[in-house]
Write a protein that holds these residues in place. Structure first.
Motif, PDB file in Angstrom:
ATOM      1  N   LYS B  13       0.858  -1.197   0.000  1.00 44.35           N
ATOM      2  CA  LYS B  13       0.000   0.000   0.000  1.00 44.35           C
ATOM      3  C   LYS B  13       0.883   1.232   0.000  1.00 44.35           C
ATOM      4  O   LYS B  13       1.820   1.321   0.800  1.00 44.35           O
ATOM      5  CB  LYS B  13      -0.891   0.029   1.252  1.00 44.35           C
ATOM      6  CG  LYS B  13      -2.086  -0.897   1.163  1.00 44.35           C
ATOM      7  CD  LYS B  13      -2.790  -0.991   2.522  1.00 44.35           C
ATOM      8  CE  LYS B  13      -3.483  -2.349   2.646  1.00 44.35           C
ATOM      9  NZ  LYS B  13      -3.489  -2.883   4.022  1.00 44.35           N
ATOM     10  N   LYS B  21       3.896   0.637   2.345  1.00 46.50           N
ATOM     11  CA  LYS B  21       3.555  -0.275   3.441  1.00 46.50           C
ATOM     12  C   LYS B  21       3.554  -1.698   2.892  1.00 46.50           C
ATOM     13  O   LYS B  21       2.742  -2.044   2.032  1.00 46.50           O
ATOM     14  CB  LYS B  21       2.159   0.113   3.965  1.00 46.50           C
ATOM     15  CG  LYS B  21       1.864  -0.302   5.379  1.00 46.50           C
ATOM     16  CD  LYS B  21       0.646   0.483   5.916  1.00 46.50           C
ATOM     17  CE  LYS B  21       0.214   0.009   7.286  1.00 46.50           C
ATOM     18  NZ  LYS B  21      -0.625  -1.147   7.337  1.00 46.50           N
ATOM     19  N   ASP B  23       3.783  -4.316   5.202  1.00 46.65           N
ATOM     20  CA  ASP B  23       3.848  -5.071   6.456  1.00 46.65           C
ATOM     21  C   ASP B  23       2.932  -6.288   6.470  1.00 46.65           C
ATOM     22  O   ASP B  23       2.868  -6.988   7.470  1.00 46.65           O
ATOM     23  CB  ASP B  23       3.669  -4.159   7.680  1.00 46.65           C
ATOM     24  CG  ASP B  23       2.296  -3.548   7.773  1.00 46.65           C
ATOM     25  OD1 ASP B  23       1.445  -3.852   6.920  1.00 46.65           O
ATOM     26  OD2 ASP B  23       2.066  -2.783   8.723  1.00 46.65           O
ATOM     27  N   GLY B  24       2.311  -6.576   5.351  1.00 43.16           N
ATOM     28  CA  GLY B  24       1.551  -7.816   5.242  1.00 43.16           C
ATOM     29  C   GLY B  24       2.404  -9.012   4.853  1.00 43.16           C
ATOM     30  O   GLY B  24       1.992 -10.168   5.014  1.00 43.16           O
ATOM     31  N   ASN B  27       7.537  -6.890   6.694  1.00 41.02           N
ATOM     32  CA  ASN B  27       8.138  -6.374   7.920  1.00 41.02           C
ATOM     33  C   ASN B  27       7.223  -6.202   9.137  1.00 41.02           C
ATOM     34  O   ASN B  27       7.540  -5.434  10.053  1.00 41.02           O
ATOM     35  CB  ASN B  27       8.943  -5.096   7.652  1.00 41.02           C
ATOM     36  CG  ASN B  27       8.152  -4.075   6.883  1.00 41.02           C
ATOM     37  OD1 ASN B  27       6.930  -4.093   6.918  1.00 41.02           O
ATOM     38  ND2 ASN B  27       8.837  -3.175   6.196  1.00 41.02           N
ATOM     39  N   HIS B  28       6.146  -6.969   9.159  1.00 40.78           N
ATOM     40  CA  HIS B  28       5.383  -7.095  10.422  1.00 40.78           C
ATOM     41  C   HIS B  28       4.824  -8.519  10.412  1.00 40.78           C
ATOM     42  O   HIS B  28       5.257  -9.359  11.180  1.00 40.78           O
ATOM     43  CB  HIS B  28       4.303  -6.020  10.506  1.00 40.78           C
ATOM     44  CG  HIS B  28       3.522  -6.029  11.788  1.00 40.78           C
ATOM     45  ND1 HIS B  28       3.971  -6.604  12.947  1.00 40.78           N
ATOM     46  CD2 HIS B  28       2.278  -5.515  12.105  1.00 40.78           C
ATOM     47  CE1 HIS B  28       3.066  -6.454  13.910  1.00 40.78           C
ATOM     48  NE2 HIS B  28       2.032  -5.802  13.414  1.00 40.78           N
ATOM     49  N   GLN B  29       3.908  -8.783   9.465  1.00 43.21           N
ATOM     50  CA  GLN B  29       3.683 -10.170   9.074  1.00 43.21           C
ATOM     51  C   GLN B  29       4.678 -10.473   7.954  1.00 43.21           C
ATOM     52  O   GLN B  29       4.918  -9.630   7.082  1.00 43.21           O
ATOM     53  CB  GLN B  29       2.247 -10.378   8.593  1.00 43.21           C
ATOM     54  CG  GLN B  29       1.973 -11.793   8.113  1.00 43.21           C
ATOM     55  CD  GLN B  29       0.495 -12.063   7.891  1.00 43.21           C
ATOM     56  OE1 GLN B  29      -0.183 -12.615   8.732  1.00 43.21           O
ATOM     57  NE2 GLN B  29       0.002 -11.656   6.725  1.00 43.21           N
ATOM     58  N   ILE B  30       5.239 -11.670   7.975  1.00 38.53           N
ATOM     59  CA  ILE B  30       6.314 -11.998   7.041  1.00 38.53           C
ATOM     60  C   ILE B  30       6.043 -13.348   6.392  1.00 38.53           C
ATOM     61  O   ILE B  30       5.651 -14.300   7.072  1.00 38.53           O
ATOM     62  CB  ILE B  30       7.669 -12.023   7.786  1.00 38.53           C
ATOM     63  CG1 ILE B  30       8.011 -10.610   8.286  1.00 38.53           C
ATOM     64  CG2 ILE B  30       8.782 -12.577   6.907  1.00 38.53           C
ATOM     65  CD1 ILE B  30       9.101 -10.557   9.320  1.00 38.53           C
ATOM     66  N   ASP B  31       6.246 -13.412   5.086  1.00 42.38           N
ATOM     67  CA  ASP B  31       6.058 -14.653   4.337  1.00 42.38           C
ATOM     68  C   ASP B  31       7.419 -15.321   4.134  1.00 42.38           C
ATOM     69  O   ASP B  31       8.197 -14.916   3.269  1.00 42.38           O
ATOM     70  CB  ASP B  31       5.419 -14.312   2.983  1.00 42.38           C
ATOM     71  CG  ASP B  31       5.258 -15.554   2.110  1.00 42.38           C
ATOM     72  OD1 ASP B  31       5.743 -16.637   2.487  1.00 42.38           O
ATOM     73  OD2 ASP B  31       4.652 -15.418   1.024  1.00 42.38           O
ATOM     74  N   PRO B  32       7.721 -16.351   4.905  1.00 39.75           N
ATOM     75  CA  PRO B  32       9.069 -16.943   4.815  1.00 39.75           C
ATOM     76  C   PRO B  32       9.339 -17.650   3.486  1.00 39.75           C
ATOM     77  O   PRO B  32      10.506 -17.737   3.082  1.00 39.75           O
ATOM     78  CB  PRO B  32       9.130 -17.930   5.987  1.00 39.75           C
ATOM     79  CG  PRO B  32       7.756 -18.072   6.503  1.00 39.75           C
ATOM     80  CD  PRO B  32       6.909 -16.971   5.970  1.00 39.75           C
ATOM     81  N   LEU B  35      10.652 -14.974   1.363  1.00 39.69           N
ATOM     82  CA  LEU B  35      12.036 -14.664   1.781  1.00 39.69           C
ATOM     83  C   LEU B  35      13.011 -15.693   1.223  1.00 39.69           C
ATOM     84  O   LEU B  35      14.123 -15.354   0.814  1.00 39.69           O
ATOM     85  CB  LEU B  35      12.172 -14.665   3.314  1.00 39.69           C
ATOM     86  CG  LEU B  35      11.457 -13.597   4.131  1.00 39.69           C
ATOM     87  CD1 LEU B  35      11.950 -13.659   5.577  1.00 39.69           C
ATOM     88  CD2 LEU B  35      11.647 -12.207   3.563  1.00 39.69           C
ATOM     89  N   ALA B  59      15.012  -3.926  13.514  1.00 39.98           N
ATOM     90  CA  ALA B  59      14.422  -5.229  13.727  1.00 39.98           C
ATOM     91  C   ALA B  59      14.028  -5.848  12.385  1.00 39.98           C
ATOM     92  O   ALA B  59      14.159  -7.045  12.195  1.00 39.98           O
ATOM     93  CB  ALA B  59      13.184  -5.107  14.602  1.00 39.98           C
ATOM     94  N   SER B  60      13.575  -5.036  11.435  1.00 35.09           N
ATOM     95  CA  SER B  60      12.898  -5.645  10.293  1.00 35.09           C
ATOM     96  C   SER B  60      13.860  -6.261   9.288  1.00 35.09           C
ATOM     97  O   SER B  60      13.440  -7.003   8.405  1.00 35.09           O
ATOM     98  CB  SER B  60      11.954  -4.651   9.615  1.00 35.09           C
ATOM     99  OG  SER B  60      12.641  -3.494   9.240  1.00 35.09           O
ATOM    100  N   ILE B  62      16.042  -8.489  10.185  1.00 33.70           N
ATOM    101  CA  ILE B  62      16.480  -9.783  10.728  1.00 33.70           C
ATOM    102  C   ILE B  62      15.875 -10.964   9.974  1.00 33.70           C
ATOM    103  O   ILE B  62      16.563 -11.959   9.712  1.00 33.70           O
ATOM    104  CB  ILE B  62      16.160  -9.888  12.240  1.00 33.70           C
ATOM    105  CG1 ILE B  62      16.932  -8.807  13.016  1.00 33.70           C
ATOM    106  CG2 ILE B  62      16.531 -11.268  12.776  1.00 33.70           C
ATOM    107  CD1 ILE B  62      16.563  -8.718  14.496  1.00 33.70           C
ATOM    108  N   ALA B  63      14.622 -10.852   9.603  1.00 33.44           N
ATOM    109  CA  ALA B  63      13.965 -12.002   8.963  1.00 33.44           C
ATOM    110  C   ALA B  63      14.638 -12.344   7.629  1.00 33.44           C
ATOM    111  O   ALA B  63      15.023 -13.501   7.400  1.00 33.44           O
ATOM    112  CB  ALA B  63      12.476 -11.712   8.763  1.00 33.44           C
TER     113      ALA B  63
END
Lengths: 189, 189
Positions: B13, B21, B23-24, B27-32, B35, B59-60, B62-63
């Motif tokens: 968005k 945005k 974060d779906g 960087n908040h909810q994350i789809d591994p 990744l 923090a974001s 790290i995933a």
């Protein structure tokens, strides 16, 4: 979990004040191959539980949660430490005390990412007093979702948080459980 | 990277003020699973570079850094935002301005975890003004290690940081490069 226990014994350091320093492989420098084996073990322990979301808290829980989400084939969400006391209507929020930092954080998660019907596995690197776990569980319950259980890397059993939460009915699987720590040794359960 | 661009178009968005945005899924909810594909693409781009360490910032980052470390078969290190101005001798430190939060953080990494001889890939979820990347590069250089390059999920090219750093000789591979954003659309390079 033998592999993790061995790694704690070889690379961990016990510091005064009940601090176990594992920042060589778990929460500053991180060994992703070890995380993968830990995630596979949590997958085995929670087989059949139809987990569809992993929840952790920033920052050091994110690495293990990423690998658990990858192995389980589901998204992960990390709860954020809010910079402000003005919490919007778009988030669930809870207060969490930090044992390590000696302060209290407002922790939030967007309402978009935990929904009723979700079956959530809470994942974190440490379980000590249980404050973070209690907070994350409360966030899931605010959302009307189900906490399937918790998957923890290292539980400091002597701090009591884990057993208290188990008595309240929460399933907790900790991959290494430390019974006691003295100045430069530690004992697993 | 087509997969990431499509995901940005479907789930991202655009908000006022040049904010994207994601974060779906990032960087908040994350789809591994996403990744993992991104990490494989960075592995392809940096093949032969003998990277032995991944560096990111909490923090974001790290995933994605966890997954890149997993795919490359090497440890990752995340630089920490320091709570105190009293920096110990055991860390490298640098000041980093945050575009998103409008503040400056002291960012540290333990001297134990970046060493001369290390060949470091810097990984982050976003590249905009380049402030985080400049800071992470400085940390690696303080350690006398080599920055092989940077692997970025989303570059906001119109903010100029990436091209400035490329002109200074830094290799940057961004998996999605956004040329322009308006109120509710965006264009890739």
């Amino acid at each position: 979990m033998e592999l993790l226990q061995q790694r704690i014994l070889s690379d961990g350091k016990v510091l005064p004040g009940g601090i176990l320093k594992v920042d060589g492989f778990l929460n500053h420098q991180i060994d992703p191959a070890l995380l993968y084996e830990m995630a596979k073990e949590l997958q085995r322990l929670y087989a059949g539980e139809q987990i569809n979301k992993v929840l952790t808290i920033e920052a050091s829980g994110i690495a293990i949660a990423t690998m658990v989400g990858y192995v389980l084939g589901c998204p992960l969400v990390f709860a954020k430490k809010s910079k402000t006391k003005n919490i919007s209507n778009n988030v669930y929020s809870v207060e969490v005390e930090s044992f390590t930092h000696g302060n209290t954080n407002t922790v939030v998660v967007s309402r978009e990412y935990i929904k009723p019907g979700d079956r959530v596995l809470i994942v974190d690197d440490f379980l000590a007093t249980g404050a973070a776990l209690v907070g994350l569980k409360a966030l899931v319950e605010q959302a009307g979702a189900t906490v399937v259980g918790a998957g923890i890397a290292i539980e400091k059993v002597f701090q009591g948080g884990g057993d208290l939460l188990r008595q309240q009915g929460l399933r907790i699987e900790s991959l290494a459980r430390i019974a006691a720590m003295s100045d430069d040794s530690l004992t697993f359960c």
